[in-house]
Design a protein around this motif. Structure first.
Motif, PDB file in Angstrom:
ATOM      1  N   GLU A 168      -1.060  -0.318  -4.349  1.00  0.00           N
ATOM      2  CA  GLU A 168      -2.387   0.273  -4.151  1.00  0.00           C
ATOM      3  C   GLU A 168      -2.246   1.607  -3.428  1.00  0.00           C
ATOM      4  OE1 GLU A 168      -6.523  -0.582  -1.633  1.00  0.00           O
ATOM      5  OE2 GLU A 168      -5.047  -2.207  -1.933  1.00  0.00           O
ATOM      6  N   LEU A 210       0.856  -1.183   0.000  1.00  0.00           N
ATOM      7  CA  LEU A 210       0.000   0.000   0.000  1.00  0.00           C
ATOM      8  C   LEU A 210       0.894   1.236   0.000  1.00  0.00           C
ATOM      9  CD1 LEU A 210      -2.555  -0.960   2.820  1.00  0.00           C
ATOM     10  CD2 LEU A 210      -2.626  -1.541   0.387  1.00  0.00           C
ATOM     11  N   THR A 262      -3.602   4.583  -1.180  1.00  0.00           N
ATOM     12  CA  THR A 262      -4.618   4.690  -0.135  1.00  0.00           C
ATOM     13  C   THR A 262      -4.420   5.999   0.623  1.00  0.00           C
ATOM     14  OG1 THR A 262      -3.349   3.736   1.693  1.00  0.00           O
ATOM     15  CG2 THR A 262      -4.450   2.187   0.228  1.00  0.00           C
TER      16      THR A 262
END
Length: 356
Positions: free
Chosen positions: A217, A200, A219
Motif C-alpha cells: 500500500e 506500507l 502512503t
C-alpha cells in the motif's frame, strides 16, 4: 595477439572487497578476443575507512596514487578510488569511468561531464544482500537476538523474556513501513509478504500499478510512520531525502516501534534517537549506517537501550562483489566495442559531448 594489434589500456582499481582480479577476470570474459592491457590498483578500503578525498565523498586512496595507476588508461573500472576534478583534468586519455557501486559518489560527475567522459554505475549490485540484511536486522530487533546472545554468554538466562510485557513481536500480521521502493525495498517487501506482514510504502516515484501488483500500500510518510510498528529505510540520499526522518515526524511512531536503517545515515537526524529510545517511543533501533562512520567513542547511542549496530555490512557478500565486477566489466566491454552504455550517470555526454 599479433604484432599489429594495439592493446586497449584499462585500469582495474579495486580494493579488499572487489579485488582488481575480479574486474580483470570479468572484463576478459565480457570482451573475448579484444587485446587488453589491464593495469591494477588496490585501495585500502575496507581495511581503512573511506572518507572524503578532494571534492568527492566515500573514497579510498589518494589522488596521486590514482594518477600514477591511471597513466594513459582509456577505461577505468573502479570501486572506491577518488576521481576528483583534479584527477579527471590530469587524465587526458581517459574515456570511461565505470564505477562498481550503486551511485558514483567517489566521482566528480560534473568534472567528468565537462571533460566529455561518461560515468557508469551498477544499479542493483547489492539489492539481494541489502534486502536480506534489512530483514535480519528486523528479526534481530523484534526478537532481541543480539542482546539475548550477549547475556547468555555472560551467564545470564533471560527467562523473563517470556513474560508478556517483554515478549517479542512476530513479523506475521505486523505492519511494516518501507521508506523507498527501489531495487532493495521491493525485495524487502516481497520477503515481508511471505512472512505475512502488512506492507506500507512511501516513495513518490513508485509505480502505483506495480505496488498494487506487489501487494503493498502506497502512503504518505506521516501516515506510514503513524501506522507502522516497524519502519525500514531504503531510499537514496538526495537534497529532498536528507534528514527525511527527524524529531517531529519520528514522534508520530506508535509506542515501542522498531526503526531500521541499513540504507544511508544521512536519511535521518540521529540527534533525537537516544531520547526516543529512553522514553519508549522507539522500542528498538537497528543501524548499519551512521551520521558519522565509524561512530565516535562518545556517540550517545552507544549507551542507549535496545540498539543493534553493525559496521555498514548490508552489501558485504561475495555475490555482491562478483555481481558488481561483472556489471562494471560489461559497461567497459560495451565501450571498447563501441556499443551503447546501459547505466550512465551523465547521459548528456553521449553524443557530441563525448571525449573522442
Amino acid at each position: 595477439m599479433s604484432a599489429s594489434t594495439t592493446a586497449r589500456t584499462v585500469l582495474a582499481s579495486g580494493d579488499h572487497f572487489i579485488a582488481p582480479r575480479l574486474f580483470a577476470d570479468a572484463l576478459r570474459e565480457a570482451a573475448p578476443g579484444l587485446a587488453l592491457d589491464i593495469r591494477t590498483q588496490t585501495t585500502p578500503w575496507p581495511v581503512e575507512p573511506f572518507g572524503p578525498v578532494g571534492n568527492v565523498q566515500e573514497a579510498s586512496g589518494t589522488e596521486e596514487q590514482l594518477l600514477e595507476a591511471l597513466g594513459d588508461a582509456e577505461v577505468a573500472m573502479v570501486q572506491m578510488a577518488p576521481f576528483t576534478g583534479r584527477v579527471i583534468e590530469r587524465a587526458p586519455h581517459l574515456k570511461l569511468i565505470a564505477v562498481a557501486r550503486g551511485g558514483p559518489v567517489n566521482v566528480d560527475v560534473a568534472a567528468a561531464t565537462r571533460a566529455g567522459i561518461p560515468v557508469t554505475f551498477t544499479p542493483g549490485r547489492n539489492a539481494a544482500a541489502a534486502a536480506e540484511f534489512a530483514i535480519g536486522l528486523m528479526l534481530a530487533a523484534l526478537r532481541r537476538i543480539p542482546s539475548s546472545d550477549a547475556e547468555l554468554k555472560k551467564g545470564v538466562w533471560r527467562g523473563d523474556y517470556y513474560a508478556i510485557e517483554n515478549a517479542g513481536i512476530e513479523l506475521d500480521g505486523t505492519t511494516v513501513g518501507l521508506v523507498g521502493y527501489g531495487a532493495i525495498g521491493s525485495i524487502v517487501a516481497r520477503v515481508l509478504n511471505a512472512f505475512g506482514s502488512r506492507v506500507l510504502v512511501h516513495d513518490p516515484y513508485a509505480d502505483p500499478a506495480r505496488a498494487a501488483a506487489d501487494g503493498v500500500e502506497l502512503t504518505g510518510l506521516e501516515e506510514l510512520l503513524r501506522r507502522s510498528s516497524v519502519v525500514s529505510l531504503h531510499a537514496r540520499v538526495t537534497p529532498e531525502t536528507r534528514h527525511l526522518l527527524h524529531a517531529d515526524n519520528l514522534a508520530l511512531l506508535p509506542e515501542g516501534a522498531v526503526l531500521v536503517n541499513s540504507a544511508r545515515g544521512e536519511l535521518m537526524d540521529y540527534a533525537p534517537l537516544p531520547e526516543l529510545l529512553r522514553s519508549g517511543r522507539l522500542g528498538a533501533l537497528a543501524l548499519d549506517v551512521y551520521d558519522t562512520e565509524p561512530p565516535p567513542a562518545d556517540w550517545p547511542l552507544h549507551d542507549a537501550p535496545n540498539v543493534i549496530t553493525t559496521p555498514h555490512l548490508a552489501g558485504a557478500t561475495r555475490q555482491t562483489a562478483e555481481r558488481a565486477a561483472a556489471i562494471t566489466a560489461g559497461e567497459a566491454a560495451r565501450h571498447l566495442r563501441g556499443e551503447p552504455l546501459r547505466h550512465v550517470a551523465n547521459p548528456e555526454v553521449l553524443g557530441a559531448g563525448r571525449r573522442p
